[in-house]
Write a protein that holds these residues in place. Structure first.
Motif, PDB file in Angstrom:
ATOM      1  N   ARG A  35     -13.006  31.243  34.691  1.00 16.31           N
ATOM      2  CA  ARG A  35     -12.885  31.227  33.234  1.00 16.31           C
ATOM      3  C   ARG A  35     -12.024  32.398  32.782  1.00 16.31           C
ATOM      4  O   ARG A  35     -12.131  33.521  33.292  1.00 16.31           O
ATOM      5  CB  ARG A  35     -14.277  31.312  32.602  1.00 16.31           C
ATOM      6  CG  ARG A  35     -14.280  31.162  31.083  1.00 16.31           C
ATOM      7  CD  ARG A  35     -15.706  31.155  30.544  1.00 16.31           C
ATOM      8  NE  ARG A  35     -15.730  31.072  29.098  1.00 16.31           N
ATOM      9  CZ  ARG A  35     -15.643  29.939  28.405  1.00 16.31           C
ATOM     10  NH1 ARG A  35     -15.529  28.804  29.070  1.00 16.31           N
ATOM     11  NH2 ARG A  35     -15.672  29.926  27.094  1.00 16.31           N
ATOM     12  N   THR A  36     -11.174  32.145  31.792  1.00 18.09           N
ATOM     13  CA  THR A  36     -10.331  33.180  31.198  1.00 18.09           C
ATOM     14  C   THR A  36     -10.691  33.320  29.717  1.00 18.09           C
ATOM     15  O   THR A  36     -11.393  32.462  29.159  1.00 18.09           O
ATOM     16  CB  THR A  36      -8.843  32.812  31.320  1.00 18.09           C
ATOM     17  OG1 THR A  36      -8.573  31.704  30.447  1.00 18.09           O
ATOM     18  CG2 THR A  36      -8.475  32.421  32.745  1.00 18.09           C
ATOM     19  N   HIS A  39     -10.238  30.205  27.565  1.00 19.21           N
ATOM     20  CA  HIS A  39     -11.073  29.012  27.734  1.00 19.21           C
ATOM     21  C   HIS A  39     -11.873  28.692  26.470  1.00 19.21           C
ATOM     22  O   HIS A  39     -12.192  27.527  26.217  1.00 19.21           O
ATOM     23  CB  HIS A  39     -12.019  29.175  28.927  1.00 19.21           C
ATOM     24  CG  HIS A  39     -11.406  28.764  30.238  1.00 19.21           C
ATOM     25  ND1 HIS A  39     -10.411  29.492  30.833  1.00 19.21           N
ATOM     26  CD2 HIS A  39     -11.647  27.694  31.049  1.00 19.21           C
ATOM     27  CE1 HIS A  39     -10.062  28.905  31.977  1.00 19.21           C
ATOM     28  NE2 HIS A  39     -10.782  27.819  32.112  1.00 19.21           N
ATOM     29  N   GLY A  43     -10.482  25.384  26.389  1.00 18.44           N
ATOM     30  CA  GLY A  43     -11.386  24.668  27.283  1.00 18.44           C
ATOM     31  C   GLY A  43     -11.646  23.227  26.868  1.00 18.44           C
ATOM     32  O   GLY A  43     -11.577  22.308  27.698  1.00 18.44           O
ATOM     33  N   GLU A  46      -8.683  21.120  27.783  1.00 16.64           N
ATOM     34  CA  GLU A  46      -8.625  20.868  29.229  1.00 16.64           C
ATOM     35  C   GLU A  46      -9.583  19.750  29.626  1.00 16.64           C
ATOM     36  O   GLU A  46      -9.197  18.803  30.331  1.00 16.64           O
ATOM     37  CB  GLU A  46      -8.969  22.152  29.998  1.00 16.64           C
ATOM     38  CG  GLU A  46      -8.954  21.947  31.517  1.00 16.64           C
ATOM     39  CD  GLU A  46      -9.542  23.123  32.281  1.00 16.64           C
ATOM     40  OE1 GLU A  46      -9.535  23.071  33.527  1.00 16.64           O
ATOM     41  OE2 GLU A  46     -10.045  24.068  31.635  1.00 16.64           O
ATOM     42  N   ARG A 175      -4.485  23.513  34.501  1.00 20.37           N
ATOM     43  CA  ARG A 175      -4.853  24.907  34.207  1.00 20.37           C
ATOM     44  C   ARG A 175      -3.621  25.792  34.071  1.00 20.37           C
ATOM     45  O   ARG A 175      -3.555  26.652  33.178  1.00 20.37           O
ATOM     46  CB  ARG A 175      -5.764  25.439  35.316  1.00 20.37           C
ATOM     47  CG  ARG A 175      -7.157  24.822  35.307  1.00 20.37           C
ATOM     48  CD  ARG A 175      -7.899  25.157  36.582  1.00 20.37           C
ATOM     49  NE  ARG A 175      -9.193  24.488  36.636  1.00 20.37           N
ATOM     50  CZ  ARG A 175      -9.822  24.171  37.758  1.00 20.37           C
ATOM     51  NH1 ARG A 175      -9.286  24.474  38.928  1.00 20.37           N
ATOM     52  NH2 ARG A 175     -10.996  23.557  37.716  1.00 20.37           N
ATOM     53  N   TYR A 179      -3.270  27.443  30.432  1.00 21.41           N
ATOM     54  CA  TYR A 179      -3.727  28.829  30.347  1.00 21.41           C
ATOM     55  C   TYR A 179      -2.654  29.857  30.720  1.00 21.41           C
ATOM     56  O   TYR A 179      -2.883  31.051  30.579  1.00 21.41           O
ATOM     57  CB  TYR A 179      -4.950  29.030  31.232  1.00 21.41           C
ATOM     58  CG  TYR A 179      -6.101  28.147  30.845  1.00 21.41           C
ATOM     59  CD1 TYR A 179      -6.740  28.289  29.616  1.00 21.41           C
ATOM     60  CD2 TYR A 179      -6.545  27.132  31.695  1.00 21.41           C
ATOM     61  CE1 TYR A 179      -7.788  27.463  29.245  1.00 21.41           C
ATOM     62  CE2 TYR A 179      -7.602  26.301  31.339  1.00 21.41           C
ATOM     63  CZ  TYR A 179      -8.216  26.471  30.106  1.00 21.41           C
ATOM     64  OH  TYR A 179      -9.254  25.648  29.742  1.00 21.41           O
TER      65      TYR A 179
END
Length: 566
Positions: A35-36, A39, A43, A46, A175, A179
């Motif tokens: 997780r960043t 997210h 998130g 995604e 991802r 991200y």
């Protein structure tokens, strides 16, 4: 050469080394699927993408399924782009009434952007905003994400133990795009807009010049294209003049940022590799080898461009070679940009490489012929460099009489054969297709120059296409069925005929046990290893391409010092 010029080069290198770890940490989080901070915002998007596509991001794939997913994904997008380019005349958001591309040109363009090459046999202004955004910008994101995803798969091959899988291609690409590339490009595009780069759906604007004439200046969604063009090492210019155009690259600050953005992800991936295999010194050693090769190339190019043409100096035109260069950038920034863009598989240019001195133009050509592994394209550079790493430990193993090992994995005949196969693809395509063009009427009709420089134009084109670079030597009339077709084939070979052996190597390594380093292990983190890597790359490149370079830029240089200007 000037002190200011060298200060620019050294400052550029210092900033890159400073960014290697922060960027590498972010990439490592994506590599692990952690997780960043983004997210919380992205998130849901995604997860929505996975649900819409019917994909389980946790379902691991072996190297074959990973490779098939990658090929199918890129093939579908290629066909979509081909259709957009052919039909742009009847599609919306076409305020300039741009016509659809011919079949052979659309074929070349679609393959070019699918393979992260972005070779352009057309003027960038000839495309509609829709074709730029839907046909090209989408590829700029996903082709870059594909390269990074393949690098992640190879990292897992080295890092995993007795595993049959390499991750999930669909999850990796999603991802990386969401991200990394998307947020970075939004911030980058906003900076470019603030610097004067246009971002509009308008086709053009009419202005009155100082002479009183009316001039039509092209516009469009330039800033958004420019951001991913650089960060994704794509290089395709919105305008025909590419980053020499003031609407793409208006200031010295944007010029510096463009060079940094070409390299920054590739540099970060070296640190990510070291972190993935549990020893960041491995990544620093790779970066050191890349830096040595890069600085040598910059030194030669800057020296030649700063020295200029001695024949012109004899006529009273002293100083640096400024032909084909923007005065606002000068010789140092132009030489640095040329080496950066060809060391990476970017292809963006802020000066015309065909107007460089003979040896100044040789370095960008050689960068591409080595496989663009000196930082290289996003993902493609590091996995290409690791192929040479596999060969280097094999050579070292022969010298010390032990089974070669690299970062805890024994390197067997299978990995060496696959590495040789992947590396051999480039010279077979570059030299084979150049030779074919040099002996056929359709091929010889392309170069505008004759003699060594005309040969250099052909050699550069196929080096650029096979190396997935996209820059041109200029002077080659490439928008013909012959060159559009052959260059398209070269781009496809240079991209996917390398990726598939890389994935096969990753699958083979992932299935192996981890072998702890022992007293007999060859160290792969110190100066000896860096020197072996650099030497192997130069020897292989020199033995393979020196004869063809002798026929082109070397012969051009000898003619220049003998006083022949044509």
């Amino acid at each position: 050469m000037t002190i200011q010029g060298w200060l620019l080069i050294l400052a550029f290198m210092a900033v890159l080394f400073a960014l290697a770890k922060p960027v590498g940490l972010w990439l490592f989080a994506l590599y692990e699927g952690r997780r960043t901070p983004l997210h919380a915002v992205l998130g849901p998007l995604e997860r929505g993408c996975y649900r819409l596509a019917g994909i389980d991001p946790h379902a691991e794939q072996d190297w074959r399924r990973y490779g098939v997913s990658m090929l199918v994904f890129n093939l579908v997008l290629l066909l979509m782009t081909y259709a957009v380019l052919r039909l742009q005349a009847v599609l919306p958001f076409n305020p300039g009434a741009a016509a659809g591309q011919d079949a052979h040109l659309a074929f070349n363009t679609a393959i070019s952007f699918t393979t992260n090459t972005n070779w352009q046999s057309y003027a960038g202004e000839s495309l509609s905003p829709l074709a730029q955004m839907l046909g090209l910008a989408v590829h700029n994101f996903v082709s870059a994400a594909t390269g990074i995803a393949v690098a992640f798969a190879l990292f897992r091959g080295f890092a995993r133990r007795q595993s049959a899988t390499l991750g999930n291609f669909w999850a990796d690409v999603t991802r990386i795009t969401l991200y990394l590339l998307l947020p970075a490009c939004i911030a980058y595009a906003l900076f470019l807009m603030a610097s004067g780069v246009p971002q509009t759906l308008a086709a053009s604007v009419d202005v009155t010049t100082l002479e009183g004439a009316v001039q039509t200046i092209g516009l469009g969604p330039v800033a958004s294209q420019e951001a991913i063009k650089m960060l994704g090492t794509n290089g395709g210019g919105f305008f025909n003049a590419n980053s020499a155009h003031p609407f793409e690259n208006p200031t010295a600050l944007t010029n510096l940022l463009q060079m940094l953005s070409i390299f920054v992800i590739g540099v970060g991936l070296t640190w990510t590799f070291g972190k993935a295999v549990g020893d960041t010194r491995q990544g620093w050693a790779i970066l050191a080898a890349m830096a040595l090769l890069f600085l040598a190339g910059v030194g030669v190019t800057y020296w030649q461009e700063a020295a200029g043409n001695p024949n012109l100096a004899g006529l009273g035109v002293a100083g640096a070679n400024m032909e084909g260069k923007e005065v606002r950038f000068g010789a140092a920034a132009s030489a640095l940009f040329a080496v950066v863009t060809t060391a990476a598989s970017c292809g963006a240019v802020n000066a015309m490489h065909g107007s460089f001195t003979a040896l100044g133009g040789l370095v960008p050509m050689l960068n591409m012929q080595l496989g663009e592994i000196i930082v290289g394209g996003v993902g493609a550079g590091i996995y290409g460099f690791l192929l040479f790493g596999i060969l280097a430990v094999f050579v070292a193993g022969l010298m010390v009489g032990r089974t070669p090992e690299y970062v805890g994995k024994k390197i067997d005949a299978r990995e060496v054969k696959l590495a040789v196969l992947a590396i051999a693809v480039l010279p077979l395509s570059i030299l084979g297709l150049t030779a074919l063009s040099a002996v056929t009427p359709a091929g010889l009709a392309g170069p505008l120059a004759k003699g060594p420089h005309g040969f250099s134009e052909m050699l550069y084109a196929f080096s650029s296409a096979t190396g997935n670079n996209g820059s041109a030597f200029a002077g080659l009339s490439a928008n013909t069925p012959w060159y559009n077709g052959l260059l398209g084939v070269a781009m496809w070979i240079g991209r996917f005929f390398v990726i598939l052996p890389v994935l096969a190597i990753a699958g083979s390594l992932a299935a192996k046990r981890h072998v702890p380093a022992g007293p007999g292990s060859f160290p792969t983190t110190g100066p000896l290893w860096v020197g072996l890597l650099v030497g192997l790359i130069l020897v292989l490149g020199g033995l393979t391409f020196l004869p063809s370079l002798a026929l082109g830029p070397v012969a051009d240089h000898l003619a220049m010092i003998r006083g022949q200007l044509l």
